[in-house]
Design an enzyme around this catalytic site. Sequence first.
Site, PDB file in Angstrom:
ATOM      1  CE1 TYR A  15      -3.767   2.415   0.595  1.00  0.00           C
ATOM      2  CE2 TYR A  15      -2.534   3.209   2.492  1.00  0.00           C
ATOM      3  CZ  TYR A  15      -3.577   3.348   1.607  1.00  0.00           C
ATOM      4  OH  TYR A  15      -4.441   4.413   1.726  1.00  0.00           O
TER       5      TYR A  15
ATOM      6  CE  LYS B  42       0.790   4.626   8.461  1.00  0.00           C
ATOM      7  NZ  LYS B  42       0.835   3.934   7.195  1.00  0.00           N
TER       8      LYS B  42
ATOM      9  CG  ASP C 257       5.623   3.526   1.078  1.00  0.00           C
ATOM     10  OD1 ASP C 257       5.901   4.174   2.114  1.00  0.00           O
ATOM     11  OD2 ASP C 257       4.470   3.354   0.663  1.00  0.00           O
TER      12      ASP C 257
HETATM   13  C1  LIG Z   1       0.206   4.445   5.873  1.00  0.00           C
HETATM   14  C2  LIG Z   1       0.979   4.201   4.647  1.00  0.00           C
HETATM   15  C3  LIG Z   1       0.896   5.065   3.539  1.00  0.00           C
HETATM   16  C4  LIG Z   1      -0.093   6.197   3.470  1.00  0.00           C
HETATM   17  O1  LIG Z   1       0.152   7.178   4.407  1.00  0.00           O
HETATM   18  P1  LIG Z   1      -1.031   8.184   4.805  1.00  0.00           P
HETATM   19  O2  LIG Z   1      -0.383   9.134   5.755  1.00  0.00           O
HETATM   20  O3  LIG Z   1      -2.112   7.340   5.404  1.00  0.00           O
HETATM   21  O4  LIG Z   1      -1.479   8.853   3.552  1.00  0.00           O
HETATM   22  C5  LIG Z   1       1.740   4.847   2.482  1.00  0.00           C
HETATM   23  N1  LIG Z   1       2.612   3.822   2.484  1.00  0.00           N
HETATM   24  C6  LIG Z   1       2.705   2.977   3.517  1.00  0.00           C
HETATM   25  C7  LIG Z   1       3.710   1.873   3.477  1.00  0.00           C
HETATM   26  C8  LIG Z   1       1.880   3.119   4.617  1.00  0.00           C
HETATM   27  O5  LIG Z   1       1.951   2.245   5.615  1.00  0.00           O
END
Ligand SMILES: *Cc1c(COP(=O)(O)O)cnc(C)c1O
Length: 430
Positions: free
Chosen positions: A144, A267, A239
Amino acid sequence: MNTAKSQELFNQAQKSIPGGVNSPVRAFKAVGGNPLFIKSAKGAYMYDQDDNRYIDMINSWGPMILGHAFPAIGEAVAEAVKSSLSFGAPTAKEVTIAELIVDMMPSVEKVRMVNSGTEACMSAIRLARGYTNREKIIKFEGCYHGHGDSFLIAAGSGAITMGEPNSPGVTKGVALDTLTAPFNDLEAVKTLTDANQGNVAAIIIEPVAGNMGAVLPNQGFLEGLRQLCDKEGIVLIFDEVMTGFRLARGGAQELFNIKPDLTTLGKIIGGGMPVGAYGGKKELMDFVSPVGPVYQAGTLSGNPVAMAAGLTMLQYLNENPLVYKEVEDTAIKMVAGMQQNVESLGLPYTINHIGSMFSIFFTDQKVTDFETAKSCDTALFGKYFQAMLQKGVYLAPSQFETLFVSNVLSDEDIAHFIKANGEALKEITS
Ligand SMILES: *Cc1c(COP(=O)(O)O)cnc(C)c1O
């Protein structure tokens, strides 16, 4: 357990908010029942509107690695608030946090702040496309990267849970430019790059996948991607929105000793405030406006209050590397307890674990990619989730999520978790 106030609020919320929530996975659709409305949290515990206490195993989906309401962060925010909430002009704190991120993350030489992980990933992809003058990207099934259109192609997390892998509203044109491969399948990636020679701008990956449950990279997989990207002139994007500042001071790239070209962060970087960032090699980052031609902007980017929270968090982690040992030790104890429960009940379930991230999968298969993750009994997971909630443990409300350990869990909390896990597993399987 009395949750009357949460129920009432949820009924009310659904009238003015789609599904009653501002982010889909909060709705408990994947586990049944209605969401709890949270009133406050302190340290390892969250309290709902009816004053029930839960040991928090999500920690705001990662940011609360030091536990809730960490005093120094609250104080930094309170101090920042006194000097106005936003200027829309550069500030000293943005320089300090940028320097700190560059110091902490091995591959990051320059960094741009944004407001969420989604924004970071969208911007990184645009930069990779602009820089390479190529259009296609490769992502991995079950990973994601936020809700940007390019990523909602057989996407993970919320979209899996909602049973809607391809979201309506994403155009066919966008979908054509996103290629997907199974996680841990280097050969599949090579097949894609061979078939799209000279057209792949970027490969984006969660170096440890957290959005299909915790799934670890096989030995050599990330190295293989690095080599392939070097050979083909493809921008490798890690990511690290979830893994950054969590798996190590310098994230998964430090842990595995592999340098991506670009890194996306979120995060933990905001300490609980809405912050994201993307960074990487100087020559790439200098392709971003105003020095470079790739446009990207944000009215509230680098917001002074958010920076106060994020900077305090990162400074603390930078100066207290022991945190990483503490959270890992706690996770090791929890996982060992769960493993013992699973074995003594004769259950075949799989537990994946790395650092302070772990997941129990209700399947007898080893979980190494999205295909194997999908073999889980999600209805059983729903029962497990509810049983754990009744026992005062708040888990992520989906099989396809990771649990995050904070460094404030006491030995009693760990024992509580392990006992609840054993009882819940017994209840739902007998
Ligand atoms: C949470 C998450 C996102 C998205 O971040 P948001 O602040 O919710 O937009 C993207 N990549 C990874 C791996 C994530 O865990």
